[in-house]
Design a protein around this motif. Structure first.
Motif, PDB file in Angstrom:
ATOM      1  N   THR A   1       1.017  -1.233  -0.051  1.00 30.28           N
ATOM      2  CA  THR A   1       0.097  -0.125   0.103  1.00 30.28           C
ATOM      3  C   THR A   1       0.950   1.478  -0.066  1.00 30.28           C
ATOM      4  O   THR A   1       2.187   1.085   0.172  1.00 30.28           O
ATOM      5  N   VAL A   2       0.354   2.435  -0.094  1.00 28.52           N
ATOM      6  CA  VAL A   2       0.933   3.531  -0.230  1.00 28.52           C
ATOM      7  C   VAL A   2       1.653   4.038   0.997  1.00 28.52           C
ATOM      8  O   VAL A   2       2.392   4.870   1.476  1.00 28.52           O
TER       9      VAL A   2
ATOM     10  N   ARG B   1       2.819  -2.949  -4.602  1.00 26.66           N
ATOM     11  CA  ARG B   1       3.032  -1.447  -4.983  1.00 26.66           C
ATOM     12  C   ARG B   1       2.912  -0.722  -3.654  1.00 26.66           C
ATOM     13  O   ARG B   1       2.085  -0.044  -3.405  1.00 26.66           O
TER      14      ARG B   1
ATOM     15  N   LEU C   1       5.067   2.377  -1.270  1.00 28.11           N
ATOM     16  CA  LEU C   1       5.328   3.775  -1.601  1.00 28.11           C
ATOM     17  C   LEU C   1       6.372   3.983  -2.594  1.00 28.11           C
ATOM     18  O   LEU C   1       6.661   4.822  -3.477  1.00 28.11           O
TER      19      LEU C   1
ATOM     20  N   HIS D   1       7.501   1.882  -4.800  1.00 35.38           N
ATOM     21  CA  HIS D   1       7.232   1.355  -6.254  1.00 35.38           C
ATOM     22  C   HIS D   1       6.330   2.610  -6.840  1.00 35.38           C
ATOM     23  O   HIS D   1       6.585   2.714  -8.203  1.00 35.38           O
ATOM     24  N   ARG D   2       5.520   3.233  -6.133  1.00 37.39           N
ATOM     25  CA  ARG D   2       4.733   4.159  -6.763  1.00 37.39           C
ATOM     26  C   ARG D   2       5.507   5.462  -7.184  1.00 37.39           C
ATOM     27  O   ARG D   2       5.218   6.283  -7.980  1.00 37.39           O
ATOM     28  N   LEU D   3       6.745   5.618  -6.371  1.00 35.68           N
ATOM     29  CA  LEU D   3       7.525   6.733  -6.707  1.00 35.68           C
ATOM     30  C   LEU D   3       8.477   6.553  -7.737  1.00 35.68           C
ATOM     31  O   LEU D   3       8.946   7.523  -8.335  1.00 35.68           O
TER      32      LEU D   3
END
Length: 283
Positions: free
Chosen positions: A137-138, A198, A200, A202-204
């Motif tokens: 998660t984020v 995914r 944090l 991974h999202r960045l």
């Protein structure tokens, strides 16, 4: 070959598999830092040993639970460094080891006192929460922020004197934990993407991820350099200047070559600097 020799060989394979699945380097590093902080806070010999045992078993439980929970995912991405995924050790054996280590952590932590023990257990719970799903998660970094801050508070509470450490100790711990999260995840971005993880980092992405990681660790250097009342002018100048210089070099390297190992190595240097600063100013 005799039955005894076969049994001994199987036992050695299981022990070797458990050692590899425990994430030994991070587990030992976190334990060593906790012990040194405890000594700096005035812990006597027996309580230092008990603290080291509590932290080590907690870290082992987190490492083993990670390989147990992620066995199918690691198998899908052909992780050769994961014994449970390669079949070198049964997944059930890793699960049992994680549970036994967690039980040992509960007992040894509470023997340090209800407050210190509870906070240390909350630190371990943050690691388990990450393994159980927060990692995808984020909010993945929140587990590291919380766990490392709680660890420093628990170590301080285990010693004599006031239960709470100075504010800058858990703040620096949280920043170090946040940076450690990115350092741990960034090398595995592609493998994680294949299995839908995914968090944090991974999202960045790799470039922004390294920069965020560097900023967190550089901020820890500044906090450790300026906040302690006992810090000398020379200590503060060296801590802040070195931390910011390494952060600048890391950011430049990350922007120019986000997939290069140079930025990661510079980040490790900042993390080591922060750990040394934290131990130096508290011991």
């Amino acid at each position: 070959m005799s039955g005894t020799a076969v049994h001994r060989g199987k036992s050695l394979r299981v022990l070797n598999g458990l050692a590899q699945a425990s994430h030994p380097l991070p587990s030992l590093a976190v334990t060593a830092v906790a012990v040194l902080l405890g000594l700096g806070n005035g812990l006597d010999g027996p309580r230092t040993v008990l603290l080291g045992f509590a932290v080590l078993t907690g870290q082992l439980s987190i490492g083993w639970s990670n390989d147990w929970i992620d066995a199918a995912r690691d198998r899908a991405t052909r992780r050769a460094d994961k014994p449970a995924a390669t079949g070198s050790i049964a997944v059930r054996a890793v699960a049992v080891a994680a549970g036994a280590a967690a039980l040992a952590t509960v007992v040894s932590s509470l023997l340090l006192g209800w407050f210190a023990g509870t906070v240390l257990l909350l630190s371990v719970a943050g690691g388990w929460a990450y393994n159980l799903g927060l990692k995808a998660t984020v909010f993945s970094g929140a587990a590291y922020l919380f766990s490392f801050a709680a660890l420093t508070i628990g170590v301080h509470a285990a010693g004599p004197g006031e239960s709470w450490p100075p504010w800058w100790v858990p703040v620096a711990g949280a920043l170090l934990g946040f940076g450690a999260h990115f350092a741990n995840v960034l090398p595995d971005l592609r493998a994680d993407a294949e299995t839908g993880v995914r968090g944090l980092p991974h999202r960045l992405g790799p470039r922004v991820g390294v920069i965020v990681m560097t900023l967190a660790l550089a901020t820890a250097s500044v906090v450790l350099g300026l906040a302690p009342a006992q810090a000398s002018a020379l200590y503060s100048a060296v801590a802040v200047t070195t931390g910011l210089a390494l952060a600048t070099a890391t950011t430049v390297a990350a922007i120019r070559a986000p997939h290069s190992a140079i930025a990661f190595r510079l980040t490790v240097a900042i993390a080591l600097l922060d750990v040394v600063l934290l131990i130096t100013i508290t011991v």
